[in-house]
Enzyme design. Structure first.
Site, PDB file in Angstrom:
ATOM      1  N   SER A 142      36.300 -68.946  19.538  1.00  0.00           N
ATOM      2  CA  SER A 142      37.119 -69.108  20.727  1.00  0.00           C
ATOM      3  C   SER A 142      38.341 -69.987  20.456  1.00  0.00           C
ATOM      4  O   SER A 142      39.186 -69.635  19.644  1.00  0.00           O
ATOM      5  CB  SER A 142      36.264 -69.661  21.872  1.00  0.00           C
ATOM      6  N   ASP A 303      39.962 -65.159  20.986  1.00  0.00           N
ATOM      7  CA  ASP A 303      39.155 -63.982  21.343  1.00  0.00           C
ATOM      8  C   ASP A 303      39.510 -63.442  22.730  1.00  0.00           C
ATOM      9  O   ASP A 303      38.801 -62.599  23.274  1.00  0.00           O
ATOM     10  CB  ASP A 303      37.664 -64.281  21.240  1.00  0.00           C
ATOM     11  N   ASP A 305      39.490 -64.453  25.864  1.00  0.00           N
ATOM     12  CA  ASP A 305      38.710 -64.586  27.091  1.00  0.00           C
ATOM     13  C   ASP A 305      39.237 -65.708  27.980  1.00  0.00           C
ATOM     14  O   ASP A 305      38.861 -65.814  29.147  1.00  0.00           O
ATOM     15  CB  ASP A 305      37.209 -64.764  26.808  1.00  0.00           C
TER      16      ASP A 305
END
Length: 588
Positions: A142, A303, A305
């Site tokens: 992340s 990533d 998100d």
């Protein structure tokens, strides 16, 4: 076995390849050796995550392989024909860990759907559901620094693993005592046998279709999208292609991508870490925004998100940073107000639910109340939001599709957390920055049609619901000593919770590990109906609060703060008073 014995085992055993042994033999710093071997990587709120390198406390072929073999064993214990979807981001070793994991699943007779190239985490969540897979994994760390990587596990509902699966899978991983027990197969053999199936464009198209189904004002978007100037940076991660594709398809023509941060690069050469929560991550994007006179500046993490944004104030020409709570509130208000106008909310409003976390802005309660909806608070981590959506669907199925808040048969309307993540649909069960970009830009087009900027609308939200301000302070404490210090802070606050923060009264104290809320005003106790977690929460007078918890994925202890004031200045002053007191309190 102590860390030294484990170190020697890795140095001498033929199970470990030559490069691994040479890396370890070259170490001279005893503290470094201890840090690599004093524990095994554990699953936290974001799964397995750590620095890439040799050792039990590192991300490498062996620790990742052990996790994969354990997951494979668990899948085989529950089904004879399991399947797994695998995605990965741009980080160092992401591709290698993804392929290595696929080969382990294949060696265990489990079919693996492997994305042909890097993809966002939310698309992995979508793909697990679309392909009706047993599980999914995504290789990503992340927003962590470049030296990190991670391994997140998803179950068949498309959500990250939660109870009881988390503990059951962890038990299977721990049962893999010998790295030699990890099964592997050759890539050519796996592809030829059909045990590995490469996926890509077809899933992309279905994912995009799911996102576009969320659009509420398509005609307004078509009319105003071409006039909105946007600067975007994927921060060298996975967002570049899907974000640009969705914006192009919706008619946003004036989109500029930061060239230095456009291409996937696990070194993240212009960044300390690819975190859209950090102002430094926007340095290049803001420079480009000023050059292009952009109205919106967007950044997604590696990533894709999490979404961070700046918006231009038309009156001052300054770019205003939005916290995750602010962007979550703005998107929530847009979606709910538009659904309300169009008659798309449940007839019995309480049957509609907004989900948020205990450390997110309490403005969620006011926004939901304005539309008659129910708010459900969960522990930190978007996996708990995804879990609630699954509970809703199971309850609705039991009721024959009929909504009923009394039996948890809610209609999911929106979910968000303070850490820059939200979800506006049930196509996936994890936060989705690609969808957040789309909805935010749709909202920009809608408010532009009303003569408003996004900053104008944020001010309208403050005026409507009150001036909510929040902050997060993370303290990094690495190694064995750091872990001991974190435990000491938690034990001291738990054992002797403060009754006052300066002149501000503490009204109640929640200990989520014990599952108890203590009301100081009347000396009463209530049971907390949430999973046990090492989290301490303090309710303050005048709508203030703060929360403390160790990170589940990093060597950090995190302090969350929130207040509500009559104006932004007053709210910020009170917030800073609370922060200063608490941080000085724990540093004694």
């Amino acid at each position: 076995m102590n860390y030294r014995e484990e170190y020697q085992k890795w140095c001498n055993s033929p199970v470990f390849d030559r490069a691994t042994r040479e890396e370890l033999l070259s170490l001279c710093d005893e503290k470094e050796i201890e840090d690599r071997f004093y524990k095994e990587l554990s699953f936290g709120t974001g799964g397995l995550r750590g620095v890439v390198g040799a050792g039990t406390n590192r991300m490498n072929d062996y620790t990742v392989g052990k996790a994969t073999q354990g997951l494979a064993n668990f899948i085989k214990s529950r089904t004879e024909s399991g399947s797994v979807v695998i995605a990965y981001d741009s980080r160092k070793m992401s591709y290698e860990f993804a392929v290595g994991s696929a080969l382990i699943f294949a060696a265990n007779g489990i079919k693996c759907f492997l994305f042909e190239s890097l993809r966002p985490t939310p698309e992995l969540s979508f793909a697990v559901r679309e392909l009706e897979a047993t599980a999914g994994i995504v290789i990503t760390a992340s927003h962590n620094p470049p030296q990190y990587n991670g391994y997140k596990v998803y179950w068949s509902d498309g959500g990250q693993i939660v109870a009881p699966y988390d503990k059951l899978i962890l038990a299977e991983i721990k049962n893999v005592k010998d790295y030699a027990a990890i099964k592997r197969i050759g890539k050519e053999e796996a592809l030829k046998s059909g045990l590995i199936c490469l996926i890509g464009k077809e899933i992309d198209n279905k994912y995009d279709g799911a996102l576009k189904s969320l659009i509420l004002n398509s005609d307004t978007v078509k009319r105003y999208a071409k006039d909105i100037k946007i600067v975007y940076t994927p921060l060298n991660g996975t967002g570049n292609i899907p974000v640009r594709r969705i914006l192009h398809d919706l008619g946003f023509e004036q989109v500029w991508v930061v060239p230095e941060q456009e291409q996937p690069d696990g070194n993240f050469p212009t960044l300390e870490f690819p975190n859209p929560e950090e102002p430094k991550a926007f340095t290049y994007a803001l420079a480009l925004a000023r050059e292009k006179d952009a109205e919106i500046v967007l950044a997604t993490d590696s990533d894709a998100d999490r979404l961070g944004i700046y918006v231009k104030d038309a009156k001052t020409a300054e770019y205003i940073p939005f916290t995750g709570n602010m962007s979550g509130a703005l998107i929530a208000e847009y979606i709910l107000s538009q659904k309300d106008m169009k008659g798309l909310l449940p007839t019995v409003r309480r049957n509609g639910a907004v989900i948020t976390t205990i450390v997110s802005s309490k403005i969620a309660f006011d926004i939901a109340a304005a539309y008659g909806l129910t708010v459900i608070e969960v522990l930190t981590g978007f996996k708990y939001i995804g879990e609630q959506i699954e509970i809703f669907e199971q309850a609705k199925n039991k009721n024959g599709g009929v909504l009923d808040h009394k039996t948890n048969a809610y209609e999911f309307e929106f979910g968000f957390e303070e850490s820059y993540g939200c979800l506006a649909g049930t196509y996936a069960r994890d936060k989705d920055a690609v969808a957040a970009v789309m909805i935010l830009c749709e909202a920009a087009a809608y408010y532009k049609s009303k003569g408003l900027t996004l900053w104008d609308q944020m001010q309208n939200i403050y005026r409507k619901y009150g001036y909510y301000v929040e902050d997060l302070q993370s303290v990094t404490l690495e190694g064995v000593d750091g872990l001991q210090r974190i435990n000491k802070i938690m034990n001291e606050l738990r054992g002797c919770p403060p009754k006052n923060i300066g002149k501000i009264k503490v009204l109640a104290f929640r200990d989520y590990e014990c599952g108890v809320r203590m009301d100081f005003a009347n000396a009463s106790k209530q049971i907390i109906d949430l999973p046990k977690s090492n989290v301490l929460y303090f309710e303050l007078e005048n709508n203030g609060w703060f929360c403390v918890r160790p990170s589940g994925t990093e060597p950090k202890i995190k302090f969350y703060f929130g207040v509500k004031g009559p104006d932004l200045q007053t709210a910020n002053d009170v917030l800073n008073t609370i922060k200063k007191y608490i941080l000085s309190y724990v540093q004694k």
